[in-house]
Write a protein that holds these residues in place. Sequence first.
Motif, mmCIF file in Angstrom:
data_model
loop_
_atom_site.group_PDB
_atom_site.id
_atom_site.type_symbol
_atom_site.label_atom_id
_atom_site.label_comp_id
_atom_site.label_asym_id
_atom_site.label_seq_id
_atom_site.Cartn_x
_atom_site.Cartn_y
_atom_site.Cartn_z
ATOM 1 N N ASP A 131 0.811 -1.210 0.000
ATOM 2 C CA ASP A 131 0.000 0.000 0.000
ATOM 3 C C ASP A 131 0.848 1.265 0.000
ATOM 4 N N SER B 218 -5.608 6.947 0.551
ATOM 5 C CA SER B 218 -5.236 6.521 1.910
ATOM 6 C C SER B 218 -6.450 6.517 2.838
ATOM 7 N N SER B 219 -7.415 7.395 2.590
ATOM 8 C CA SER B 219 -8.631 7.371 3.417
ATOM 9 C C SER B 219 -9.341 6.027 3.244
ATOM 10 N N LEU C 53 -7.765 3.186 2.090
ATOM 11 C CA LEU C 53 -6.877 2.100 2.526
ATOM 12 C C LEU C 53 -6.823 1.988 4.050
ATOM 13 N N GLN C 54 -6.826 3.128 4.706
ATOM 14 C CA GLN C 54 -6.660 3.127 6.166
ATOM 15 C C GLN C 54 -7.714 2.243 6.832
ATOM 16 N N ILE D 27 -6.781 -2.044 5.134
ATOM 17 C CA ILE D 27 -5.565 -2.869 5.133
ATOM 18 C C ILE D 27 -5.595 -3.823 6.327
ATOM 19 N N PRO D 28 -5.414 -5.109 6.097
ATOM 20 C CA PRO D 28 -5.401 -6.050 7.224
ATOM 21 C C PRO D 28 -4.039 -6.049 7.918
#
Lengths: 356, 356, 356, 356
Positions: free
Chosen positions: D311, D342-343, D345-346, D349-350
């Motif tokens: 990421d 990023s908003s 992904l945040q 993301i595991p």
Amino acid sequence: MVRILGKEIFKTTTGTPFLIPTTGTGAWESALTNTLSPGDRIVSFLIGQFSLLWIDQQKRLGFNVDVVESEWGQGANLEILAEKIAADRAHTIKAVCIVHNETATGVTNNLAAVRRILDEYRHPALYLVDGVSSICALDFRMDEWGVDVALTGSQKALSLPTGMGIVCASPKALEASKSAQSVRFFFDWNDYLKFYKLGTFWPYTPSVQLLHGMRAALDVIFEEGLDHVIERHSRLGKATRLAVEAWGLKNCTQREEWFSDTVTAVVVPPYIDSTEIVKRAWKRYNLSLGLGLNKVAGKVFRIGHLGHLNDLQLLGCLAGVEMVLKDVGYPVKMGSGVAAASSYLQNTIPLIPLRI
Amino acid sequence: MVRILGKEIFKTTTGTPFLIPTTGTGAWESALTNTLSPGDRIVSFLIGQFSLLWIDQQKRLGFNVDVVESEWGQGANLEILAEKIAADRAHTIKAVCIVHNETATGVTNNLAAVRRILDEYRHPALYLVDGVSSICALDFRMDEWGVDVALTGSQKALSLPTGMGIVCASPKALEASKSAQSVRFFFDWNDYLKFYKLGTFWPYTPSVQLLHGMRAALDVIFEEGLDHVIERHSRLGKATRLAVEAWGLKNCTQREEWFSDTVTAVVVPPYIDSTEIVKRAWKRYNLSLGLGLNKVAGKVFRIGHLGHLNDLQLLGCLAGVEMVLKDVGYPVKMGSGVAAASSYLQNTIPLIPLRI
Amino acid sequence: MVRILGKEIFKTTTGTPFLIPTTGTGAWESALTNTLSPGDRIVSFLIGQFSLLWIDQQKRLGFNVDVVESEWGQGANLEILAEKIAADRAHTIKAVCIVHNETATGVTNNLAAVRRILDEYRHPALYLVDGVSSICALDFRMDEWGVDVALTGSQKALSLPTGMGIVCASPKALEASKSAQSVRFFFDWNDYLKFYKLGTFWPYTPSVQLLHGMRAALDVIFEEGLDHVIERHSRLGKATRLAVEAWGLKNCTQREEWFSDTVTAVVVPPYIDSTEIVKRAWKRYNLSLGLGLNKVAGKVFRIGHLGHLNDLQLLGCLAGVEMVLKDVGYPVKMGSGVAAASSYLQNTIPLIPLRI
Amino acid sequence: MVRILGKEIFKTTTGTPFLIPTTGTGAWESALTNTLSPGDRIVSFLIGQFSLLWIDQQKRLGFNVDVVESEWGQGANLEILAEKIAADRAHTIKAVCIVHNETATGVTNNLAAVRRILDEYRHPALYLVDGVSSICALDFRMDEWGVDVALTGSQKALSLPTGMGIVCASPKALEASKSAQSVRFFFDWNDYLKFYKLGTFWPYTPSVQLLHGMRAALDVIFEEGLDHVIERHSRLGKATRLAVEAWGLKNCTQREEWFSDTVTAVVVPPYIDSTEIVKRAWKRYNLSLGLGLNKVAGKVFRIGHLGHLNDLQLLGCLAGVEMVLKDVGYPVKMGSGVAAASSYLQNTIPLIPLRI
């Protein structure tokens, strides 16, 4: 990578290993400064260049070194050790320091015998062993022989790049480190022990790449089996000595009991300069032999046979030595050394387990 | 990485190299399909397993193959070639295909002689050469010998991993590619040529890592000097043959003129199965010998001596062969082959320039 | 590999480099024990965890350490240094020890100013500088600033694996080493100097792989140009600080004059534990941030930006920090830090010379 | 290395994989020539540069290609396929060829839908799929979707060097290969199958280093879990598209159903030349974007997001694109794309399993 690597190679269950970003010289310093105080009397055996260097270090670090010297090519004089130990009723001797395998002369000392002497007189001296060119190649038994500090380097039988000194301390050595007065910081075990407790293991940045290398090297060694590795070195050592004999040359090592299975120092006739042999081997045959050092400079050259080395590589090396000997005017019978070695090896090399 | 690598190794100034992400087999296919049309008559020499495989490909790709067979162990029969060329006034023969060095039998063909025959009769046939186990190891002169397509693979004398077929086409071959009717796409030179003009060089993703490897391999070769590399192979080949002779064994190659300097096929006595030799070498000595293939299966084993190999490595290998021979019951005199080889090498190995 | 590597990175023509198989901690020990004697008074600045560790070493090695402490986040207090130097007419101060860049707090000290103070009072104290996280990344001028011993480690701006301590000694430091009474062996420069004269360079086995690495690292650095490397770090440092500001967070470094271009310590609000930030960055985003150490544990996290690092890598890191900040409940505006950094970088990144 | 690698990545239990030392282009050729005969009618979809190249190959290899063209940016027109299949009662269509993911336009085709059409009309056409930029990154189910030949290359989602074409054939495809009349040798599956039976696996020297690489790549993929790998690509694709939207730019892909999770083609405004974007990204930011190809040259640039990519690496790339956009005069709001990505992904993301 969280558990500390390396205990197994010392054959110890009670020892504590330290993987220090340094060389064998630093490992020596670690062994001495963590267990001894300035002025302490130690008995140390001078039998060749590497034991001489260690003794130089011992003196410069401020210890009172009682040097037991042997002719180069002989092992440690254990009779004198026995006398000194017997006489030392006051236990003024704080440590006995010995190089397991003297790389300069190809001499392997009898570590079990040293322990027997100490035990006979119930002498409490610490027993410090340089195993740089022995551990993982020669029979080494830390617990059985009551060794207090054993050490080696990454670049010898582990076949890694240089840069890691591997030191293993017995409980008695760790105890000694609590009161040892030698000035130390980089090599101080106590800092390591503090971080061991925290589970982070190093008081400063370690050589991460060598830790990965160490993991890989141990995998290779334990896949073959540590005892098989030792047998392989025994076979390669014997083969080399048979070649030397076939060439009509003398082993620098004076008695069979001291023969080294990791390096053979070969004495050349007086009319030949062994330095010339080493130079030619390098310049013409891409063969890296060892120089004669100090007292045996010009008189011996050395064939190393330790680490990740197999039988055919050794035979190629022996064939190369024959060519160099011829080059410098020694009347060698070509093929004679190789034949002596391969006749022996042909009967003794085991099948490769993964390929059966 | 912008200029096309490789021309120098073919000794050509007019050739156009193609670095194809394939193997030698693909390089063969590239040579044939770009220059010939289905049904074209070609003369091809069957002298061992690799020439046989190429002929199989030639047939399956639809060419009319006029096979000139020799006993395995002999070179290409150039007398028959001369007859065919002499008889072919109508120029029905479109190409002569020959393996420079037959890896299965250790036979090196005389490429200059083929050119002389073609020239003598002013025959326009294309001259296609498999140089897989010769280029960068044996004397090869594309321009001087009028070779139209020469090819090799990354994993032979270049000592790289497998995966790049290197094909070099003469102007005449490029001209032929314009009218060649063979169906092709992946191997089509025209796509490469189109991208050469654009300056981007590949019609599809190339093996970037092998291009870096190729750059490094060429640096190593030209640092030693291509002619010195060829001399080294000549020396290693001769040394190997001297060893075979000393063992009392026969070279599969029937005449000296055909002796190969990159591989030696050794004939074993009828009571020994050569497959057993290869197996034992691998299982006990970690030595990789070549099997006898097809017609010579069980009858020969092969010693490879090409690429980034030095004299001591070869001698180690020869010592290993001696041990295996003994293992399988052949009455070899241990050391005899090594001695024969090293006696010859000791007089002939040059100093390593960077170490003088 | 025969000439000694590394002089250029210190910007010295008169210094003598020592490439020691050790870490920064060993390099510290080398600097101290070769130039000083037990009991010697030294002035040393405590401004963060790494200067604290060096001071711990200085004390344990037996020196009389006159510690000048600053609040963590401030630079070395040079006013106090000036007072001490001014007062020391008897020249009892033998050395001034300073960390160029304190990695724990992101503080860069003003080395030129220290030299000015020493010069103003014509004070002969040795000037010892830890350049571990500065040399090859920040402006460092050994000769111009009259530094007597400068040191760094292979794993910082050189971007190599850990394992080489690089120490450079001025002629004055070498002179001091002749009379320094500190006990030393492994780190003793005199042994190195002896072997330098012999042309063999190491008194014991060196880390050969790191010497090859050093050669490659210097090639990479000098291809970019050392001054361009320093400019790049200046750019990366500024970009990071702009991001921190945009996030509404405070730099641990209290004044602009001390801002570090190789590491930024970011202060988190009291309701957040910075340790949690570092853990999450590692566990969720594969991002390695630095913990707050000792006095600033839990209060700061650190963003490293030194070595072989480019602008987009830093921006990826900053984007990651934003996600972690959000994760732990800090009301960061997503993209704000990246935008602040990239707006600055977009105007300032030069073209890559080889690609123009 | 004895068992054949790779079956798992195709989600097949009945397929037979071939690991061919070639590229994707060769893998295409292998799929076609082993299953079809010259003149065979095939339906093939032209939706971008890579499908166009495959069609070019299909034509030049002599097949009768029934091209179904879509506007670039659209997926395969399956309505026309349905019509053709419905109309083909005589089963003149021997194969349907489709690119799963068109790398030039970032379009992913619906493979399940193709199978449904074939099934609806019980049409026996072979189903050949180019999965070069999809397999190991996008959801791909060979058995479930009744794919007859699936293929990929080592250098895409497997993240290896170029040089291995991986082709998987269904039992029906293997059956077809028995009667396929296309001329072939290097790519002939029958030679592979012959050697599979012998247990030696390759009819010619394989790319041994890529087989080792393949083993390692599969270990990495299966440690993460193939389905997690696919989810990661889904996340990275979505994040990229959110960034593009935030920049106010258009995705070349015209409908959401076709959005590719491995590559995003971004349309630039008419006053900007996308080639300039790609050049600047490379020359200034060390960022490798994809050019617009053929019909979309100058109009789109491409962001690749497949393989061993995380990421933060993507976010660094997106930040780089923003800087380039600004450089070329596009009024991008700095940080906007990164923030959008990023908003998203945040929240998604595991945790990294090994670090929990």
